[in-house]
Design an enzyme around this catalytic site. Structure first.
Site, PDB file in Angstrom:
ATOM      1  N   GLY A  57       0.848  -1.198   0.000  1.00 33.13           N
ATOM      2  CA  GLY A  57       0.000   0.000   0.000  1.00 33.13           C
ATOM      3  C   GLY A  57       0.875   1.237   0.000  1.00 33.13           C
ATOM      4  O   GLY A  57       2.068   1.172   0.334  1.00 33.13           O
ATOM      5  N   HIS A  72      -3.233  11.073   3.473  1.00 32.95           N
ATOM      6  CA  HIS A  72      -2.835  10.439   2.210  1.00 32.95           C
ATOM      7  C   HIS A  72      -3.956  10.397   1.187  1.00 32.95           C
ATOM      8  O   HIS A  72      -3.732  10.046   0.041  1.00 32.95           O
ATOM      9  CB  HIS A  72      -2.335   9.012   2.492  1.00 32.95           C
ATOM     10  CG  HIS A  72      -1.020   8.998   3.205  1.00 32.95           C
ATOM     11  ND1 HIS A  72       0.172   8.809   2.568  1.00 32.95           N
ATOM     12  CD2 HIS A  72      -0.708   9.207   4.517  1.00 32.95           C
ATOM     13  CE1 HIS A  72       1.164   8.881   3.435  1.00 32.95           C
ATOM     14  NE2 HIS A  72       0.650   9.110   4.641  1.00 32.95           N
ATOM     15  N   ARG A  91      -9.617  -5.000   1.791  1.00 37.01           N
ATOM     16  CA  ARG A  91     -10.833  -4.706   2.563  1.00 37.01           C
ATOM     17  C   ARG A  91     -12.039  -5.575   2.169  1.00 37.01           C
ATOM     18  O   ARG A  91     -13.155  -5.072   2.039  1.00 37.01           O
ATOM     19  CB  ARG A  91     -11.223  -3.233   2.389  1.00 37.01           C
ATOM     20  CG  ARG A  91     -10.091  -2.323   2.725  1.00 37.01           C
ATOM     21  CD  ARG A  91     -10.409  -0.893   2.461  1.00 37.01           C
ATOM     22  NE  ARG A  91      -9.171  -0.126   2.470  1.00 37.01           N
ATOM     23  CZ  ARG A  91      -9.030   1.110   2.043  1.00 37.01           C
ATOM     24  NH1 ARG A  91     -10.066   1.751   1.578  1.00 37.01           N
ATOM     25  NH2 ARG A  91      -7.880   1.718   2.074  1.00 37.01           N
ATOM     26  N   ASP A 126      -8.305   9.800  -6.282  1.00 38.69           N
ATOM     27  CA  ASP A 126      -7.123   9.186  -5.684  1.00 38.69           C
ATOM     28  C   ASP A 126      -6.289  10.293  -5.063  1.00 38.69           C
ATOM     29  O   ASP A 126      -6.004  11.286  -5.736  1.00 38.69           O
ATOM     30  CB  ASP A 126      -6.314   8.479  -6.791  1.00 38.69           C
ATOM     31  CG  ASP A 126      -5.545   7.289  -6.256  1.00 38.69           C
ATOM     32  OD1 ASP A 126      -5.318   7.229  -5.041  1.00 38.69           O
ATOM     33  OD2 ASP A 126      -5.172   6.410  -7.062  1.00 38.69           O
ATOM     34  N   LEU A 146       0.712   6.329  -6.383  1.00 43.33           N
ATOM     35  CA  LEU A 146       2.145   6.094  -6.491  1.00 43.33           C
ATOM     36  C   LEU A 146       2.491   5.165  -7.640  1.00 43.33           C
ATOM     37  O   LEU A 146       3.601   5.204  -8.170  1.00 43.33           O
ATOM     38  CB  LEU A 146       2.678   5.511  -5.179  1.00 43.33           C
ATOM     39  CG  LEU A 146       2.513   6.423  -3.952  1.00 43.33           C
ATOM     40  CD1 LEU A 146       3.046   5.755  -2.701  1.00 43.33           C
ATOM     41  CD2 LEU A 146       3.223   7.765  -4.155  1.00 43.33           C
ATOM     42  N   LYS A 191       3.831   6.861 -10.596  1.00 46.38           N
ATOM     43  CA  LYS A 191       5.212   7.339 -10.448  1.00 46.38           C
ATOM     44  C   LYS A 191       6.200   6.170 -10.547  1.00 46.38           C
ATOM     45  O   LYS A 191       7.280   6.296 -11.113  1.00 46.38           O
ATOM     46  CB  LYS A 191       5.364   8.069  -9.114  1.00 46.38           C
ATOM     47  CG  LYS A 191       4.522   9.356  -9.054  1.00 46.38           C
ATOM     48  CD  LYS A 191       4.765  10.143  -7.773  1.00 46.38           C
ATOM     49  CE  LYS A 191       4.084  11.509  -7.857  1.00 46.38           C
ATOM     50  NZ  LYS A 191       4.302  12.336  -6.673  1.00 46.38           N
TER      51      LYS A 191
HETATM   52  C1  GDG Z   1      -3.014   5.712  -0.515  1.00 39.85           C
HETATM   53  C2  GDG Z   1      -3.821   6.696  -1.352  1.00 39.85           C
HETATM   54  C3  GDG Z   1      -1.697   7.712  -2.140  1.00 39.85           C
HETATM   55  C4  GDG Z   1       0.106  -2.494  -5.223  1.00 39.85           C
HETATM   56  N1  GDG Z   1      -0.091  -3.772  -5.586  1.00 39.85           N
HETATM   57  C5  GDG Z   1       1.035  -4.422  -5.259  1.00 39.85           C
HETATM   58  C6  GDG Z   1       1.931  -3.546  -4.680  1.00 39.85           C
HETATM   59  N2  GDG Z   1       1.342  -2.350  -4.674  1.00 39.85           N
HETATM   60  C7  GDG Z   1       1.940  -1.109  -4.173  1.00 39.85           C
HETATM   61  C8  GDG Z   1       2.276  -0.169  -5.303  1.00 39.85           C
HETATM   62  C9  GDG Z   1       2.236   1.175  -4.611  1.00 39.85           C
HETATM   63  C10 GDG Z   1       1.180   0.972  -3.529  1.00 39.85           C
HETATM   64  O1  GDG Z   1       1.020  -0.424  -3.369  1.00 39.85           O
HETATM   65  C11 GDG Z   1      -0.160   1.550  -3.934  1.00 39.85           C
HETATM   66  O2  GDG Z   1      -0.080   2.932  -3.753  1.00 39.85           O
HETATM   67  P1  GDG Z   1      -1.122   3.955  -4.358  1.00 39.85           P
HETATM   68  O3  GDG Z   1      -0.603   5.298  -4.111  1.00 39.85           O
HETATM   69  O4  GDG Z   1      -1.249   3.687  -5.795  1.00 39.85           O
HETATM   70  O5  GDG Z   1      -2.522   3.680  -3.652  1.00 39.85           O
HETATM   71  P2  GDG Z   1      -3.136   3.423  -2.160  1.00 39.85           P
HETATM   72  O6  GDG Z   1      -2.716   2.129  -1.586  1.00 39.85           O
HETATM   73  O7  GDG Z   1      -4.596   3.596  -2.312  1.00 39.85           O
HETATM   74  O8  GDG Z   1      -2.525   4.576  -1.224  1.00 39.85           O
HETATM   75  C12 GDG Z   1      -3.036   7.109  -2.569  1.00 39.85           C
HETATM   76  C13 GDG Z   1      -0.980   6.806  -1.185  1.00 39.85           C
HETATM   77  O9  GDG Z   1      -1.810   6.424  -0.098  1.00 39.85           O
HETATM   78  C14 GDG Z   1       0.263   7.472  -0.638  1.00 39.85           C
HETATM   79  O10 GDG Z   1      -0.042   8.650   0.027  1.00 39.85           O
HETATM   80  O11 GDG Z   1      -0.900   7.865  -3.291  1.00 39.85           O
HETATM   81  O12 GDG Z   1      -3.752   8.052  -3.316  1.00 39.85           O
HETATM   82  O13 GDG Z   1      -5.073   6.130  -1.742  1.00 39.85           O
HETATM   83  O14 GDG Z   1       3.457   1.454  -3.999  1.00 39.85           O
HETATM   84  O15 GDG Z   1       3.509  -0.477  -5.853  1.00 39.85           O
HETATM   85  N3  GDG Z   1       3.165  -3.892  -4.266  1.00 39.85           N
HETATM   86  C15 GDG Z   1       3.521  -5.186  -4.395  1.00 39.85           C
HETATM   87  N4  GDG Z   1       2.672  -6.115  -4.923  1.00 39.85           N
HETATM   88  C16 GDG Z   1       1.448  -5.778  -5.363  1.00 39.85           C
HETATM   89  O16 GDG Z   1       0.710  -6.638  -5.848  1.00 39.85           O
HETATM   90  N5  GDG Z   1       4.736  -5.581  -3.988  1.00 39.85           N
END
Ligand code: GDG
Length: 743
Positions: free
Chosen positions: A37, A174, A329, A390, A394, A397
């Site tokens: 996450g 976040h 969830r 969102d 990340l 990026k």
């Molecule tokens: C919240 C906010 C904000 C995902 N699937 C796998 C995996 N991931 C990693 C990704 C990324 C992270 O999880 C997901 O980050 P996001 O930013 O895209 O989304 P949220 O989890 O919803 O995060 C969001 C963030 O907080 C930070 O402030 O950007 O908007 O909602 O790093 O790479 N990693 C692995 N396997 C997976 O299957 N190893």
């Protein structure tokens, strides 16, 4: 990391819902899993770089483990600088699945129709935040910086502030902070913002979220806001934008490492992907990765992909979407529902378009390892990221950082915070399937040069603002608030200063006390007519004024009539309209200076024009001034109109020798030269001086603080910067202080 060297706190207590690792016992052995996450990924380098202790929920209740095992698990957490919080199952469900993910998450992402307003969820949320607060209190050591994260802990800053008043607390959200029109739907809206305002610094990903938050604070709590500073009366709270970055090098290096692995030793996943390309070299892959969350716009993406296949049939057989939906969830009903919707859509599209040797969507409902993730980023020509809301995102990026060969196209929703920084991506509206389909076609046919050009601009930006910079900026900003607090603490009226003032008071036969009224002796009221003196304050002032050694002067911007109505029966000296009029006890009003008033005929129509266009505002006419009040207006409209009016008045004031005063929710114009400082000094010249005390809260009182003789004791109410020698927190404290002047 050079930027981390300055201004480092001795230790950071990171507090978030979950820990970066989950430790359990499987068959008698410790089992350590990394959390997936955005927050966990992003904060990892902070945890590694600084001295930290990370406090978070373990995911279990204490009773889940036999006590011997619990100890081993806790020790294992400690070894990783983590401190687990254990929550009873039903409380955890109501707090986590209930209020956090069933109330705040949907509402803050504009899914008002999914939002549950259940009091028992709210109760559990408060209870859990309280448990966290106690834990923080127990671990806290003076000098620690407390960094609280995210929507699960919105009320924690205030709770911690109550337990550790001197703590330096930073909060980072976040997820988006919604517009006030959405936020106001919550029955517990006030408690939530009050909770957040317990922080010293509140960080958001984008300026829009900050804007929404400040507007909410202004509307719900009525605090004055000066740019990004919230003035709560007793404390200053800052908000700031910190767009979260990634650990760029980690993704770049991982991608380089994978590139160097010889063909034969490549992972199974890579081999399967290579096999797909080998069947037809012009084949392309589109990547989609998210937690399976309804905010991520996965159904929209599928519908758009379907539209793309229909509209551009030449790509059928040549383009596959590789879709990873990480389970998340799944106890919450809407998440089960979104899973069904996605399953059905994938089935429908694959059923309709598949060919014997080609499937349009490869769908994985599971998580992947970090290396697999990088392999996917490396292998896909296009990343299609279409959240309907969102906070940042990340994944977008990370995809860019992994594209070391300078090819690849990012299609990104304008509803993701990341879109603010990644403007060279193909930015789409996630609710517009036609537009997304067009963007996919554009991405797949984009010349390599253009891909490289766009990528390199975005990569340069991501390299510059990596997650460690994000964190160090945040930490530095909290340290700056620590510094500011320290400075303002030196002025706070403490016991010893109070003793000094009182000793001086008792040494003198005569004392003059200049007391401003609104905001100093009584709180501001929305309607100024409601600020009548209460019996308590009248009694107190009379007890002081009854002593022949005391001269009690009420010095106010209010008009003569009001002061006359409220106070003429009491033995007080009254100075009205900032010093235009004086009334000694039992004598009529006298004008303190000869002044012209013709200018009013020119200025009045301008002010009335503003009053007409700003509902809730009105013009007050005093003998030597005109005041436009907007305390009852919409706060944002009022603030804009105040700037406009001030501009207009400034351009008119010069020719008439006028002065513009900006008070609390009031713009006042008057003959220049009249101010409380001159008036107070003139008053002293007419009476033997002795001991002098002046207390006031607003800008107009600064004249007194500046112009009164040096030996006077000047005290400002509130924590804004001031020329006064000392500061006091609020009107109650003023009343307590004044009790010492009853002889
Ligand atoms: C919240 C906010 C904000 C995902 N699937 C796998 C995996 N991931 C990693 C990704 C990324 C992270 O999880 C997901 O980050 P996001 O930013 O895209 O989304 P949220 O989890 O919803 O995060 C969001 C963030 O907080 C930070 O402030 O950007 O908007 O909602 O790093 O790479 N990693 C692995 N396997 C997976 O299957 N190893």
């Amino acid at each position: 990391m050079s930027e981390l060297n300055q201004n480092i706190p001795p230790r950071i207590l990171i507090v978030s819902n979950r820990l970066p690792v989950q430790i359990t016992m499987v068959k008698g052995k410790l089992d350590v899993k990394q959390s997936i996450g955005g927050l966990a990924t992003g904060m990892h380098p902070v945890h590694e770089t600084y001295e930290t202790l990370w406090i978070g929920w373990s995911g279990f209740s204490r009773s889940h483990f036999a006590s011997g095992k619990l100890k081993t698990i806790n020790n294992a957490y400690r070894a990783q600088d983590c401190l687990p919080v254990y929550l009873d199952e039903s409380m955890a469900t109501d707090y986590y699945d209930g209020f956090s993910n069933g109330t705040i998450w949907p509402l803050f992402h504009y899914f008002a129709q999914y939002t549950k307003y259940q009091p028992d969820y709210w109760d559990a949320y408060l209870k859990v935040n309280r448990i966290f607060a106690e834990k923080v209190k127990k671990e806290y050591r003076p000098g620690d910086l407390i960094w609280i994260h995210d929507y699960h802990l919105l009320v924690l800053p205030r709770m911690v502030r109550e337990l550790i008043p001197e703590a330096d607390i930073g909060f980072f959200l976040h997820i988006p902070f919604p517009s006030f029109e959405v936020f106001r739907l919550l029955p517990w809206r006030k408690e939530l913002v009050e909770g957040l305002v317990g922080s010293d610094l509140i960080g958001f990903h984008t300026f829009d979220y900050t804007r929404h938050f400040l507007s909410t604070v202004r509307r719900l709590l009525g605090y004055d806001i000066d740019l990004n500073r919230i003035q709560t009366g007793s404390r200053l709270v800052r908000t700031e934008v910190f767009p979260m970055g990634i650990d760029y090098r980690k993704y770049q290096n991982a991608s380089l490492r994978l590139e160097k692995i010889p063909e034969k030793k490549k992972s199974k996943l890579k081999q399967q992907i290579s096999q797909y390309f080998s069947q037809a070299p012009e084949r392309k892959l589109i990547l989609s990765i998210d937690r399976l969350d309804y905010t991520k716009g996965i159904p929209n993406r599928l519908v758009a992909f379907e539209k793309f296949l229909e509209k551009y049939p030449e790509f059928q057989g040549k383009v596959t979407m590789l879709m990873i939906a990480t389970p998340t969830r799944d106890n919450v009903a809407y998440y089960q529902q979104i899973k069904r919707t996605v399953d059905e859509l994938v089935g429908r599209i694959n059923g309709q378009f598949s060919q014997i040797n080609w499937t349009p969507i490869w769908y994985f409902y599971r998580s992947f390892t970090f290396n697999q993730l990088i392999e996917l980023y490396r292998s896909c020509h296009v990343a299609l990221i279409t959240p309907v809301r969102d906070g940042m995102n990340l994944v977008a990026k990370e995809y860019l950082a992994s594209r070391i060969d300078q090819s690849g196209v990012l299609i990104l929703s304008e509803m993701a915070g990341a879109a603010r920084e990644l403007s060279e991506a193909l930015i789409i509206n996630p609710n517009h399937p036609e537009e997304i389909a067009g963007a996919i076609a554009q991405a797949l046919t984009m010349p390599l040069e253009e891909q490289a050009e766009r990528l390199s601009l975005m990569q340069t930006r991501l390299k510059r603002y990596q997650v460690n910079k994000w964190a160090s900026d945040f930490i530095e900003a909290v340290m700056k608030t620590r510094e500011m607090k320290k400075q303002s603490r030196t002025k706070i009226l403490n016991e010893s200063i109070m003793k000094k003032i009182l000793a001086e008071y008792h040494r003198n036969k005569q004392a003059t006390l200049f007391l401003d009224y609104d905001g100093t002796l009584v709180q501001f009221k929305k309607n100024p007519d409601h600020a009548r003196p209460d019996p308590g304050i009248l009694k107190l002032l009379n007890q002081i004024a009854d002593d022949p050694g005391n001269r009690l002067v009420l010095i106010s911007g209010r008009d003569r009539n009001t002061l006359e109505n409220w106070f003429s029966r009491h033995p007080f000296y009254l100075i009205a309209e900032h010093g235009a009029w004086l009334k000694e006890p039992d004598t009529p009003w006298t004008q303190m200076e000869p002044i012209s008033r013709e200018w009013k005929e020119v200025i009045r129509p301008v002010m009335e024009f503003y009053a007409d266009r700003t509902p809730g505002s009105f013009v007050e006419e005093k003998t030597f001034s005109l005041a436009w009040h907007y305390r009852k207006s919409d706060p944002e409209l009022g603030a804009i109109r105040a700037i406009e009016l001030k501009d207009e008045l400034t351009s008119m004031a010069g020719g008439h020798n006028l002065e513009i005063l900006e008070g609390s929710k009031v713009i006042e114009i008057k003959n220049s030269g009249i101010n409380k400082g001159r008036a107070a000094n003139w008053f002293l010249s007419q009476h033997p001086e002795g001991f002098v005390l002046a207390i006031g809260d607003d800008w107009t009182d600064e004249y007194m603080f500046e112009l009164l003789p040096h030996k006077s004791y000047t005290i400002k109410v509130g924590s804004n910067p001031t020329k006064a020698r000392y500061q006091i927190v609020n009107q109650n404290e003023v009343r307590n202080l004044l009790k010492n002047f009853i002889k």
